[in-house]
Write an enzyme that holds these catalytic residues in place. Structure first.
Site, PDB file in Angstrom:
ATOM      1  N   CYS A 350      -0.360   2.788   6.388  1.00  0.00           N
ATOM      2  CA  CYS A 350      -0.516   1.944   7.986  1.00  0.00           C
ATOM      3  C   CYS A 350      -0.987   3.029   8.517  1.00  0.00           C
ATOM      4  CB  CYS A 350       1.230   1.431   7.835  1.00  0.00           C
ATOM      5  SG  CYS A 350       0.820   0.395  10.012  1.00  0.00           S
ATOM      6  N   ASP A 383      12.158  -2.322   7.143  1.00  0.00           N
ATOM      7  CA  ASP A 383      10.749  -2.391   6.437  1.00  0.00           C
ATOM      8  C   ASP A 383       9.714  -1.180   6.725  1.00  0.00           C
ATOM      9  OD1 ASP A 383       8.358  -3.142   4.561  1.00  0.00           O
ATOM     10  OD2 ASP A 383       7.717  -4.438   6.919  1.00  0.00           O
ATOM     11  N   MET A 434      -1.861  -3.769   2.860  1.00  0.00           N
ATOM     12  CA  MET A 434      -2.079  -4.976   3.247  1.00  0.00           C
ATOM     13  C   MET A 434      -3.383  -5.187   4.149  1.00  0.00           C
ATOM     14  SD  MET A 434      -0.952  -6.007   0.437  1.00  0.00           S
ATOM     15  CE  MET A 434      -1.378  -7.872  -0.056  1.00  0.00           C
ATOM     16  N   ARG A 461      -1.887 -11.902   7.113  1.00  0.00           N
ATOM     17  CA  ARG A 461      -0.882 -11.233   8.199  1.00  0.00           C
ATOM     18  C   ARG A 461      -1.759  -9.982   8.888  1.00  0.00           C
ATOM     19  NH1 ARG A 461       3.876  -7.993   7.023  1.00  0.00           N
ATOM     20  NH2 ARG A 461       4.260  -6.298   8.269  1.00  0.00           N
ATOM     21  N   GLU A 532      14.097  24.397   8.580  1.00  0.00           N
ATOM     22  CA  GLU A 532      15.341  24.494   8.203  1.00  0.00           C
ATOM     23  C   GLU A 532      16.478  23.490   7.205  1.00  0.00           C
ATOM     24  OE1 GLU A 532      19.442  25.995  10.433  1.00  0.00           O
ATOM     25  OE2 GLU A 532      19.398  24.737  10.625  1.00  0.00           O
TER      26      GLU A 532
HETATM   27  P1  IMP Z   1       6.230   1.902   2.783  1.00  0.00           P
HETATM   28  O1  IMP Z   1       7.937   1.706   1.780  1.00  0.00           O
HETATM   29  O2  IMP Z   1       6.192   2.632   3.773  1.00  0.00           O
HETATM   30  O3  IMP Z   1       5.097   2.729   2.115  1.00  0.00           O
HETATM   31  O4  IMP Z   1       5.990   0.942   4.102  1.00  0.00           O
HETATM   32  C1  IMP Z   1       6.135  -0.391   3.079  1.00  0.00           C
HETATM   33  C2  IMP Z   1       5.539  -1.364   4.674  1.00  0.00           C
HETATM   34  O5  IMP Z   1       4.509  -1.308   5.166  1.00  0.00           O
HETATM   35  C3  IMP Z   1       5.604  -3.038   3.890  1.00  0.00           C
HETATM   36  O6  IMP Z   1       6.736  -3.299   3.924  1.00  0.00           O
HETATM   37  C4  IMP Z   1       4.743  -3.464   5.398  1.00  0.00           C
HETATM   38  O7  IMP Z   1       5.597  -3.460   6.107  1.00  0.00           O
HETATM   39  C5  IMP Z   1       4.545  -2.445   5.914  1.00  0.00           C
HETATM   40  N1  IMP Z   1       2.734  -2.870   5.499  1.00  0.00           N
HETATM   41  C6  IMP Z   1       1.851  -3.071   4.093  1.00  0.00           C
HETATM   42  N2  IMP Z   1       0.548  -3.036   4.164  1.00  0.00           N
HETATM   43  C7  IMP Z   1       0.662  -2.762   5.259  1.00  0.00           C
HETATM   44  C8  IMP Z   1      -0.820  -2.282   6.231  1.00  0.00           C
HETATM   45  O8  IMP Z   1      -1.803  -1.840   5.524  1.00  0.00           O
HETATM   46  N3  IMP Z   1      -0.968  -1.726   7.907  1.00  0.00           N
HETATM   47  C9  IMP Z   1       0.836  -1.975   8.163  1.00  0.00           C
HETATM   48  N4  IMP Z   1       1.457  -1.336   7.401  1.00  0.00           N
HETATM   49  C10 IMP Z   1       1.191  -2.431   6.391  1.00  0.00           C
END
Ligand code: IMP
Length: 547
Positions: A350, A383, A434, A461, A532
């Site tokens: 993201c 999330d 996404m 989204r 550490e």
């Molecule tokens: P991760 O587990 O750190 O990879 O994060 C997953 C989460 O990133 C997803 O459940 C979404 O809430 C968020 N996410 C997915 N695609 C995107 C994007 O393109 N931009 C920002 N957030 C995203």
């Protein structure tokens, strides 16, 4: 030589100098009114420490008075639905389709099916989750009495197995008339004969409703290769295969609603009008939980959608989001959300915080929202940004009831897509945000896109149809192979259980209570403390996480 007090060249205190006490515990109680470390409010005092995320703090160890196996990870995901483990997979097209959703649910978690596909395809995935029965093949290859021996041989070489049930119509849910096995067709030379000339008709079957254990027993005693399951009218409903017997694992944590044999199914929709039709299809397919997918959930569109879903489908639980502040959360809770998804900009793929200048460090976001939502009995999902077991525990310690993972699960066998070898020679799978341009471009080139169904897609989204310039909020890349979730998720579960044992709490509920009553304590980690806490000073090492 034994050294008594006062003997060590005056380095130890003399008996007289030691204070008048009998035990360390009495001194602790008498002289230390507050516990060691920081309570959660002091930890998250952003005036003092800035806004923290998972790597910026640690949980202090407590007292271990029980084995890790006594720890319960049971936790609510919505107001009405609880899971045996707090693990969710993200609704992303490189993470959760039906295969991931089935396995996450079998292992005690939940996979949220993405909506970057046509509504029909998404509904089919929901149907597959709901119809899944461990060990039973619910969509067996079925042939008709008119199928020829040559066609049966062809099917055998295509599918790699023989043993096809024959039904009147050549479909499931039609009357079973026989079974064609590999042996029946192997030496039959008249290829144009119909299979009815070679098929076995003395069939051993079991009635619908037979449990896996019972069916396995019948199969074992019958010495047959396949056991067709039929309804009261003799129609084929599923099939059990001897070769699968040994693979039929037991899943004691499987996520099911009380009194239901079916796995819990969750999926996302957007907030447009056409998402209402999509949701209708998902509900018809058996959906239990809908997650409204917006990167900034506090909008009139989402509020209206939540109200509409609650009114139209009162049996469905709605998770709103994403949010990172109390004010955002309050609007969605007031609209009727049964759960909230917290995180903005913390995902591994993201770039929202960089591009949009909005978001919030995840530890602070999770605590702010979940401590508020708890007052209304609304469970929260932390999330994004989960890279390891420690992050899961920290998300839970900040008040989340469950965590949602994208990148951590994208490299598993159960995620969509094929493995490929990276330029460095490592086995990897694609993982993309996404909101990445890649996803957007796909929208233009995929079947759904060309058919004009793309406006239904999960990309809503991040992008709207009227956008002239696409501003990406995510990147597209790859993640390392992690093997199957059937090994990886049990590792995460065992890790969380051991961590809660070290903290001295027997459940996620107890963790929340003890963080709130300030008995679970924390410490801020400086940059050097973080260094550490990681492997350091080694020339080389192999980081194998579980076996
Ligand atoms: P991760 O587990 O750190 O990879 O994060 C997953 C989460 O990133 C997803 O459940 C979404 O809430 C968020 N996410 C997915 N695609 C995107 C994007 O393109 N931009 C920002 N957030 C995203």
């Amino acid at each position: 030589m034994t050294i008594s007090n006062g003997d060590a060249q005056g380095l130890l205190p003399t008996k007289a100098e030691i204070q008048d006490f009998t035990t360390a515990l009495e001194v602790l109680e008498r002289d230390y009114p507050t516990r060691d470390g920081l309570d959660v409010d002091a930890l998250l005092d952003s005036d003092k420490h800035g806004a923290l995320t998972y790597n910026d703090f640690l949980v202090l160890p407590g007292y271990i008075g029980f084995p890790a196996s006594d720890v319960s990870l049971e936790t609510p995901v919505t107001k009405r639905i609880s899971l045996k483990t707090p693990l969710l997979s993200s609704p992303m097209d490189t993470v959760t389709e039906h295969n991931m959703a089935i396995h996450m649910a079998l292992l005690g978690g939940l996979g949220v099916i993405h909506h970057n596909c046509s509504a029909e395809d998404q509904a089919e995935m929901v149907r597959k989750v709901k119809r899944f029965e461990n060990g039973f093949i619910l969509d067996p290859v079925v042939i008709s009495p008119k199928t020829t021996v040559a066609e049966a041989k062809e099917l055998k070489s295509t599918w790699g197995f023989g043993g096809f049930p024959v039904t009147e119509n050549g479909t499931l849910r039609s009357k079973l008339v026989g079974i064609v096995t590999s042996r029946d067709i192997q030496f039959h030379t008249s290829d144009e004969d119909p299979v009815t000339q070679v098929m076995s008709t003395d069939l051993v079957t079991a009635p619908a409703g037979t449990t896996l254990a019972e069916a396995n027993e019948v199969l074992r005693n019958s010495k047959k290769g396949k056991l067709p399951i039929i309804d009261k009218d003799g129609n084929l409903v599923s099939l059990l295969s001897r070769s699968d017997l040994r693979k039929n694992l037991h899943y004691p944590l499987a996520s099911k609603l009380p009194d239901s044999k079916q796995l819990i199914a969750a999926a996302t929709v957007g907030t447009r009008d056409y998402d209402k039709q999509r949701l209708q299809l998902l509900v018809d397919a058996g959906l239990d939980i809908v997650v409204i997918d917006s990167s900034q959930g506090n909008s009139i569109y989402q509020i209206d959608m939540i109200k509409w879903v609650k009114k139209t489908f009162p049996q469905i639980d709605v998770i709103g989001g994403n949010v990172v502040t109390r004010e955002q959360a309050a609007n969605l809770i007031a609209a009727g959300a049964d759960g909230l998804r917290i995180g903005m900009g913390s995902g591994s793929a993201c770039i929202t915080q960089e591009v949009m200048a909005v978001g919030r460090p995840q530890a602070l976001a999770v605590h702010s929202v979940s401590s508020f939502a708890a007052r209304f009995g609304v469970p929260c999902i932390a999330d994004g940004g989960i890279e390891n077991v420690g992050h899961i525990v920290k998300g839970l310690a900040m008040g989340a009831s469950t965590v949602m993972m994208g990148g951590l699960l994208a490299g598993t066998t159960e995620s969509p897509g094929e493995y490929f070898v990276s330029s460095e020679g490592q086995l990897v799978k694609a993982y993309r945000g996404m909101g990445s341009i890649d996803v957007m471009e796909d929208r233009k080139t995929t079947k759904a896109g060309k058919e004009g169904k793309a406006q239904n897609a999960g990309t809503a989204r991040y992008f709207s149809e009227k956008d002239r310039v696409l501003v990406a909020q995510g990147v597209s890349g790859s993640v390392l192979d992690r093997g199957s979730v059937t090994k990886f998720v049990p590792y995460l579960i065992a890790g969380v259980e051991h961590s809660l044992q070290e903290i001295g709490v027997k459940s996620i509920k107890a963790l929340h209570e003890n963080v709130n009553n300030k008995t679970v304590r924390f410490e801020v980690r400086s940059g050097s403390a973080q260094a550490e806490g990681n492997v350091h000073g080694l020339h080389s090492y192999d980081k194998k996480l579980y076996s």
